[in-house]
Design a protein around this motif. Sequence first.
Motif, mmCIF file in Angstrom:
data_model
loop_
_atom_site.group_PDB
_atom_site.id
_atom_site.type_symbol
_atom_site.label_atom_id
_atom_site.label_comp_id
_atom_site.label_asym_id
_atom_site.label_seq_id
_atom_site.Cartn_x
_atom_site.Cartn_y
_atom_site.Cartn_z
ATOM 1 N N UNK A 250 0.798 -1.237 0.000
ATOM 2 C CA UNK A 250 0.000 0.000 0.000
ATOM 3 C C UNK A 250 0.819 1.270 0.000
ATOM 4 N N UNK A 251 2.116 1.174 0.250
ATOM 5 C CA UNK A 251 2.908 2.394 0.386
ATOM 6 C C UNK A 251 2.874 3.220 -0.891
ATOM 7 N N UNK A 252 2.737 2.591 -2.030
ATOM 8 C CA UNK A 252 2.714 3.319 -3.297
ATOM 9 C C UNK A 252 1.306 3.441 -3.866
ATOM 10 N N UNK A 253 0.301 3.117 -3.065
ATOM 11 C CA UNK A 253 -1.079 3.204 -3.529
ATOM 12 C C UNK A 253 -1.657 4.565 -3.179
ATOM 13 N N UNK A 254 -2.249 5.235 -4.170
ATOM 14 C CA UNK A 254 -2.803 6.562 -3.959
ATOM 15 C C UNK A 254 -4.170 6.682 -4.618
ATOM 16 N N UNK A 255 -4.977 7.548 -4.067
ATOM 17 C CA UNK A 255 -6.220 7.953 -4.712
ATOM 18 C C UNK A 255 -6.067 9.402 -5.141
ATOM 19 N N UNK A 256 -6.192 9.661 -6.433
ATOM 20 C CA UNK A 256 -6.140 11.040 -6.919
ATOM 21 C C UNK A 256 -7.553 11.470 -7.295
ATOM 22 N N UNK A 257 -7.886 12.681 -6.902
ATOM 23 C CA UNK A 257 -9.227 13.202 -7.170
ATOM 24 C C UNK A 257 -9.196 14.163 -8.358
ATOM 25 N N UNK A 258 -10.098 13.923 -9.288
ATOM 26 C CA UNK A 258 -10.253 14.758 -10.493
ATOM 27 C C UNK A 258 -11.561 15.536 -10.343
ATOM 28 N N UNK A 259 -11.460 16.874 -10.283
ATOM 29 C CA UNK A 259 -12.654 17.711 -10.135
ATOM 30 C C UNK A 259 -13.105 18.184 -11.516
ATOM 31 N N UNK B 170 -12.713 6.694 -18.289
ATOM 32 C CA UNK B 170 -11.268 6.917 -18.357
ATOM 33 C C UNK B 170 -10.597 6.505 -17.055
ATOM 34 N N UNK B 171 -11.234 6.833 -15.935
ATOM 35 C CA UNK B 171 -10.686 6.436 -14.632
ATOM 36 C C UNK B 171 -10.603 4.911 -14.521
ATOM 37 N N UNK B 172 -11.658 4.228 -14.974
ATOM 38 C CA UNK B 172 -11.681 2.764 -14.914
ATOM 39 C C UNK B 172 -10.561 2.159 -15.761
ATOM 40 N N UNK B 173 -10.371 2.701 -16.959
ATOM 41 C CA UNK B 173 -9.319 2.193 -17.842
ATOM 42 C C UNK B 173 -7.933 2.413 -17.245
ATOM 43 N N UNK B 174 -7.747 3.577 -16.627
ATOM 44 C CA UNK B 174 -6.435 3.884 -16.046
ATOM 45 C C UNK B 174 -6.131 2.969 -14.865
ATOM 46 N N UNK B 175 -7.137 2.760 -14.033
ATOM 47 C CA UNK B 175 -6.957 1.895 -12.869
ATOM 48 C C UNK B 175 -6.648 0.454 -13.277
ATOM 49 N N UNK B 176 -7.162 0.054 -14.413
ATOM 50 C CA UNK B 176 -6.948 -1.312 -14.901
ATOM 51 C C UNK B 176 -5.474 -1.581 -15.179
ATOM 52 N N UNK B 177 -4.775 -0.554 -15.695
ATOM 53 C CA UNK B 177 -3.353 -0.724 -16.024
ATOM 54 C C UNK B 177 -2.431 -0.105 -14.970
ATOM 55 N N UNK B 178 -3.020 0.546 -13.969
ATOM 56 C CA UNK B 178 -2.241 1.138 -12.876
ATOM 57 C C UNK B 178 -2.896 0.719 -11.549
ATOM 58 N N UNK C 138 -2.122 0.403 -8.532
ATOM 59 C CA UNK C 138 -1.872 1.112 -7.276
ATOM 60 C C UNK C 138 -2.510 2.507 -7.244
ATOM 61 N N UNK C 139 -3.182 2.880 -8.334
ATOM 62 C CA UNK C 139 -3.788 4.213 -8.418
ATOM 63 C C UNK C 139 -5.297 4.087 -8.568
ATOM 64 N N UNK C 140 -6.016 4.839 -7.752
ATOM 65 C CA UNK C 140 -7.459 4.951 -7.896
ATOM 66 C C UNK C 140 -7.771 6.393 -8.274
ATOM 67 N N UNK C 141 -8.601 6.587 -9.307
ATOM 68 C CA UNK C 141 -8.978 7.926 -9.754
ATOM 69 C C UNK C 141 -10.428 8.191 -9.368
ATOM 70 N N UNK D 219 -8.573 20.015 -1.125
ATOM 71 C CA UNK D 219 -8.391 20.341 -2.535
ATOM 72 C C UNK D 219 -8.184 19.087 -3.369
ATOM 73 N N UNK D 220 -8.787 19.021 -4.570
ATOM 74 C CA UNK D 220 -8.558 17.878 -5.464
ATOM 75 C C UNK D 220 -7.116 17.888 -5.971
ATOM 76 N N UNK D 221 -6.734 16.825 -6.657
ATOM 77 C CA UNK D 221 -5.393 16.754 -7.245
ATOM 78 C C UNK D 221 -5.374 17.372 -8.639
ATOM 79 N N UNK D 222 -6.398 17.051 -9.432
ATOM 80 C CA UNK D 222 -6.526 17.607 -10.790
ATOM 81 C C UNK D 222 -7.820 18.414 -10.834
ATOM 82 N N UNK D 223 -7.738 19.634 -11.340
ATOM 83 C CA UNK D 223 -8.903 20.513 -11.336
ATOM 84 C C UNK D 223 -9.191 21.036 -12.738
ATOM 85 N N UNK D 224 -10.468 21.054 -13.091
ATOM 86 C CA UNK D 224 -10.906 21.662 -14.333
ATOM 87 C C UNK D 224 -11.262 23.113 -14.031
#
Length: 427
Positions: free
Chosen positions: A30-39, A52-60, A62-65, A88-93
Motif C-alpha cells: 500500500x505504500x505506493x497506492x494513492x487515490x487522486x481526485x479529479x474535479x 477513463x478512470x476505470x481504464x487507467x486503474x486497470x493498467x495502474x 496502485x492508483x485509484x482515480x 483540494x482535489x489533485x486535478x482541477x478543471x
Amino acid sequence: MNLKRMSLLLLTLFCVISIAVLEFANYGSTSNSHTIEFFNQKPEVTSGYQELARLYEKTHPNIKVKITTVGNGSGASALQAKFVSGDAPDIVMLGGLPEIDRYHNRLLNLDKLPIQKKIVPSLKSGGRIYGRNLGVAVDIEGYGWAYNKAVFKKAGIDAAQITDYASFKAAVEKLNSQKKALGLSGVFGFNGADTSSITSFSAQFLSQSYHNNLTKAYRSQHLNWRYSKRMAAYVDLVKRYNVKPILSVRYDASVQDLFFHGKVAMIPQGNWIIPTLDQAQKGFSAKNLGMLPYFVKGKGQIMTGSSWYLGITNEHPQREKDAKDFLQWLYNSPESENVIVQQMRYVPPIINFDLNKLPDPLSKEIYRIGTGKHAEVPVHKQFPNGFNQEAIGPNMQRYFANKISWQQFVQRTESQYYQLRQIQGGR
C-alpha cells in the motif's frame, strides 16, 4: 527453564514475528497506492471521465482515480469550498484565467509537462499567467450558428452560399417566410434565459482586438465595442425571428427539443451539443448538424478555443507525480483517445491529430479551423467573475424585453465591466 515457560516464550516470539511480517507485507502493498481526485465541471461528460478512470486503474493497480463532478453554474463555488476546507482535489478543471488566477499559488507550474509541446499554440495563453503554464487545454470548441441541415434543405437554402451578413439575413428571412410550411416555432432558438449563452454569443463581437492573446484579454480594463453595430444587427435579427418569449427559452429545451425536432432552424451553440444530439438519435450530428460563422468583419470564420483547462494542485506533494502521469496518459494513450473522441466527442487540442479519427464532419471542420494559422479564439472565459450573471446577461435580457436602448446596453455593460475589473485580478 521449564518446558511450559519455553513454549510460552516461543509462542510469543512467533506472534511478534508474524505481526512484523504482516506489517511489512501491508507496507509493501500500500505504500505506493494513492487515490487522486479529479474535479470535473462538465456534467455532460461525467460518464466519459468515469470510463477513463476505470481504464487507467486497470493498467495502474496502485492508483485509484476519483471523479468528482459539480457543474451547471455551481462548479466554481464547489471547487472554492473544497480548497477552503483543506480538501483540494489533485486535478482541477478550471474555466479561464479568472479561475486560474484565483488558485495560481496553489497550482503546479506545468511548463515542463511533455504534453505542452503538443498543444495547439493558439490555446496556450488560456492556461498561462504570471509567466507560468498552470493549465492544459481540455479540447477545441467551435462556436457559431448551429443549423439543422434538414430544415435548410426543405427550405431550399444552400449553406455554402451564405458568405456574408447580407446573405445570412436573406436566408433568415426566407426561412421565416416558410415558417408554417416548415413547421417552425421560430427561425432561431436563442436561449435568452441563459446568461452564459448570451456571454458566449457576445464574445463573437468582442474578441477580435486581442488576437488570440487571452492574457491580454484578461488584463484589459475595457471592452472593445468596435463591432457594436454588427452585434446590434444580429441581436435585432434574433429579437424579431426567435421563438417567443425569448427570455423563457432555456438551454436544454433549445437543444433537445427545438433544434433536435426541427422546430427551429438555428441556435447559437458549439460542438459541445454533439453528444446530446447523438444520444437522442445515433448519427444525428453527422447527418443533420452544420455550423455557420458570425460575419463580423469581412469573411466569416467559426471561432475556436477551449473553455476549460486542467491544472494540478500543489496541495498533495506525495500525489503530484501520480496526477502528472494521469494527465499525460489522458492526452497520449490510444485507450483514452478512443473514449475522448468517440464517447465524449471532444476535438483534441493537440497538433497533427489524425482527422480520420474524428467521427463527424463538424468536428473535422473545427479541428481544421482551430489548428490553422488564422484561428480566432473567443475571450468570454476571461471576463471578470460575475460579469455574465450580473452585467452583460441581464443587460441583454433587458434589451430583449425592450426595457433599455442599445446605447444603454453598451454603456451599462461597459461601466460594469470596468468596475468588476477594478476589484478583481488581471491588472
